[in-house]
Scaffold this active site. Structure first.
Site, PDB file in Angstrom:
ATOM      1  N   ARG A  55      -5.146 -10.904   2.852  1.00 49.31           N
ATOM      2  CA  ARG A  55      -4.597 -10.300   1.838  1.00 49.31           C
ATOM      3  C   ARG A  55      -3.264  -9.407   2.292  1.00 49.31           C
ATOM      4  NH1 ARG A  55      -3.843  -6.674   4.929  1.00 49.31           N
ATOM      5  NH2 ARG A  55      -3.558  -5.428   3.228  1.00 49.31           N
ATOM      6  N   GLY A  56      -2.637  -8.492   1.358  1.00 49.46           N
ATOM      7  CA  GLY A  56      -1.682  -8.067   1.480  1.00 49.46           C
ATOM      8  C   GLY A  56      -0.350  -9.049   1.195  1.00 49.46           C
ATOM      9  N   GLN A 210      -8.761  -0.722   3.811  1.00 43.61           N
ATOM     10  CA  GLN A 210      -7.829  -1.419   4.564  1.00 43.61           C
ATOM     11  C   GLN A 210      -7.119  -0.471   5.513  1.00 43.61           C
ATOM     12  OE1 GLN A 210      -8.156  -1.696   1.078  1.00 43.61           O
ATOM     13  NE2 GLN A 210      -7.482  -3.757   0.484  1.00 43.61           N
ATOM     14  N   ASP A 251       3.189  -4.332  -3.643  1.00 40.92           N
ATOM     15  CA  ASP A 251       2.649  -5.545  -3.868  1.00 40.92           C
ATOM     16  C   ASP A 251       3.559  -6.353  -4.873  1.00 40.92           C
ATOM     17  OD1 ASP A 251      -0.204  -5.886  -2.651  1.00 40.92           O
ATOM     18  OD2 ASP A 251       0.156  -3.782  -3.247  1.00 40.92           O
ATOM     19  N   ASN A 261       1.596  -0.547  -5.674  1.00 40.51           N
ATOM     20  CA  ASN A 261       0.932  -0.657  -4.579  1.00 40.51           C
ATOM     21  C   ASN A 261      -0.663  -0.378  -4.666  1.00 40.51           C
ATOM     22  OD1 ASN A 261       1.509  -1.146  -1.717  1.00 40.51           O
ATOM     23  ND2 ASN A 261       0.903   1.015  -1.547  1.00 40.51           N
ATOM     24  N   LYS A 262      -1.148  -0.483  -3.636  1.00 39.05           N
ATOM     25  CA  LYS A 262      -2.807   0.055  -3.602  1.00 39.05           C
ATOM     26  C   LYS A 262      -3.068   1.298  -4.143  1.00 39.05           C
ATOM     27  CE  LYS A 262      -5.260  -2.270  -2.314  1.00 39.05           C
ATOM     28  NZ  LYS A 262      -6.071  -3.199  -3.061  1.00 39.05           N
TER      29      LYS A 262
HETATM   30  O1  MRU Z   1      -5.591  -5.669  -2.001  1.00 38.50           O
HETATM   31  P1  MRU Z   1      -4.940  -6.129  -0.759  1.00 38.50           P
HETATM   32  O2  MRU Z   1      -5.356  -5.414   0.467  1.00 38.50           O
HETATM   33  O3  MRU Z   1      -4.305  -7.257  -0.826  1.00 38.50           O
HETATM   34  O4  MRU Z   1      -3.616  -5.012  -1.134  1.00 38.50           O
HETATM   35  C1  MRU Z   1      -2.493  -5.115  -0.799  1.00 38.50           C
HETATM   36  C2  MRU Z   1      -2.017  -4.038   0.396  1.00 38.50           C
HETATM   37  O5  MRU Z   1      -2.583  -4.050   1.352  1.00 38.50           O
HETATM   38  C3  MRU Z   1      -1.440  -2.953  -0.069  1.00 38.50           C
HETATM   39  O6  MRU Z   1      -1.079  -2.747  -1.420  1.00 38.50           O
HETATM   40  C4  MRU Z   1      -0.040  -2.895   0.802  1.00 38.50           C
HETATM   41  O7  MRU Z   1       0.258  -1.497   0.833  1.00 38.50           O
HETATM   42  C5  MRU Z   1       1.135  -3.472  -0.015  1.00 38.50           C
HETATM   43  S1  MRU Z   1       0.933  -5.146   0.537  1.00 38.50           S
HETATM   44  C6  MRU Z   1       1.942  -5.367   2.075  1.00 38.50           C
END
Ligand code: MRU
Length: 377
Positions: A55-56, A210, A251, A261-262
């Site tokens: 993920r990320g 996370q 993201d 973002n998250k």
């Molecule tokens: O749902 P995820 O774990 O894929 O979410 C992405 C993230 O980890 C965050 O939003 C992050 O801050 C940005 S991705 C580099």
């Protein structure tokens, strides 16, 4: 399974040449175990992304690049016209694995553009291999450059105050979310390497944790001073002058500078603005989506399952296997948006590999002019 000390340098890689095994770190087992998982084919890569084995944004993008390489191998024995159709089907399937992080579609489209008009199977595989490696290598270089630009911000606070710098982050925009370095964490690693004392407040980031599971793990093993906080503690710390700056990842960031973002990022940005604490979003330019202006209206927000909210998973304090436990009455429903959008007006600056700019269309365009004309990123 490996010990944490033996963790690979990258989150995704190919073992050998174009026909080697593609492997990823299975992030679902962290921080308790480091598990490496081979990826069989493009459909398997779709599942790896959809099930959050990886993920990320940057990591998903790099995995998608390798996913297309796997697809070129799968279609190698098909007649030319069928191979093209099947390759497109596999690519579309990969792109549908998760909706919010734009790096996924960006990487698949970049691969398809490189493969346009190539009918020879061996040549197709060679090009897809070269492109997948380039996507991963460029991610590494971009994050390293983000680290150098962000370092200047941290250094300025340290030189002005003469004390350790307190940084707050959310979720995991660390090396696990990319290929190496991370985006939001790159300035932290750079500051630590430069001998600037820093402390990082890491919010646990419910529902999947996370921050607690991944960011706390990776910063701690790098020797950086980590203070894990519950998500609800951020406003209090910002109010009491405990935080010098907030740095998060993204993201998808729109041409207006709206930052997706998250989930929970927006609340931190609001509290940071209310307390005059600078709020930065760090990302490679592959996360910029100039096709969208208004992030609130335009960015697709992933809705995830209720189980992530109603259950919490962890390792029993006396050791043993990781277990999920229910934290609410049986049968209670849940709403689980995975991301939110922080409007540009709350963002002090965007850090990309090109430098730091204002969160505005004019400033983002000045730094990334090729995106405004719809060119390659
Ligand atoms: O749902 P995820 O774990 O894929 O979410 C992405 C993230 O980890 C965050 O939003 C992050 O801050 C940005 S991705 C580099």
């Amino acid at each position: 399974m490996m010990s944490a000390v033996d963790a690979p340098d990258r989150t995704v890689w190919i073992d050998g040449d174009a026909d080697g095994t593609v492997e990823v770190i299975d992030q679902r087992y962290l921080p308790f175990d480091v598990v490496v998982r081979p990826v069989r084919d493009a459909e398997d890569m779709h599942d790896v992304i959809a099930d959050m084995v990886v993920r990320g944004a940057g990591c998903i993008g790099a995995c998608a690049g390798y996913g297309v390489l796997l697809a070129t191998r799968q279609v190698a024995d098909l007649p030319t016209d069928q191979a093209g159709v099947e390759l497109r089907r596999l690519a579309d399937h990969l792109m549908a694995a998760r909706p919010t992080a734009v790096n996924l579609a960006w990487a698949v489209r970049r691969q398809l553009a490189a493969l346009e008009g190539i009918d020879d199977p061996a040549e197709r595989i060679a090009i897809a291999h070269r492109e997948a490696e380039a996507i991963a290598d460029e991610d590494v270089a971009a994050c390293a450059a983000i680290g150098e630009h962000g370092l200047a911000l941290v250094r300025e606070v340290h030189e002005r105050t003469g004390r350790p710098v307190n940084v707050m982050t959310h979720c995991n925009a660390g090396w696990l979310a990319f290929v190496e370095h991370g985006s939001a964490t790159a300035p932290m690693y750079a500051a630590h390497a430069a001998g600037i004392p820093i402390r990082v407040f890491v919010s646990e980031t419910r529902p999947r944790g996370q921050g607690a599971r991944l960011t706390a793990w990776e910063l701690d093993r790098a020797g950086i001073d980590v203070s894990l906080i519950v998500d609800n503690a951020a406003g209090h710390l910002l109010q009491h002058g405990e935080v010098d700056m907030v740095i998060v990842g993204s993201d998808r960031t729109t041409r207006h500078g709206d930052v997706a973002n998250k989930i929970g990022t927006y609340l931190k940005a609001v509290a940071a603005r209310d307390n005059d604490v600078p709020f930065y979003a760090a990302m490679p330019s592959s996360t910029l989506d100039f096709s969208i202006g208004d992030g609130l209206a335009g960015v697709p927000i992933e809705e995830r399952g209720a189980d992530e909210v109603t259950l919490v998973s962890g390792r029993p304090s006396d050791g043993g296997e990781e277990t999920a436990v229910r934290i609410c009455p049986e049968g209670v429903g849940a709403t689980n948006p995975g991301f939110d959008v922080t409007p540009a007006r709350l963002v002090t600056g965007i850090i990309t590999e090109r430098g730091i700019c204002e969160a505005s269309e004019a400033a983002l365009t000045a730094l990334h002019p090729e995106l405004a004309s719809g060119g390659d990123r």
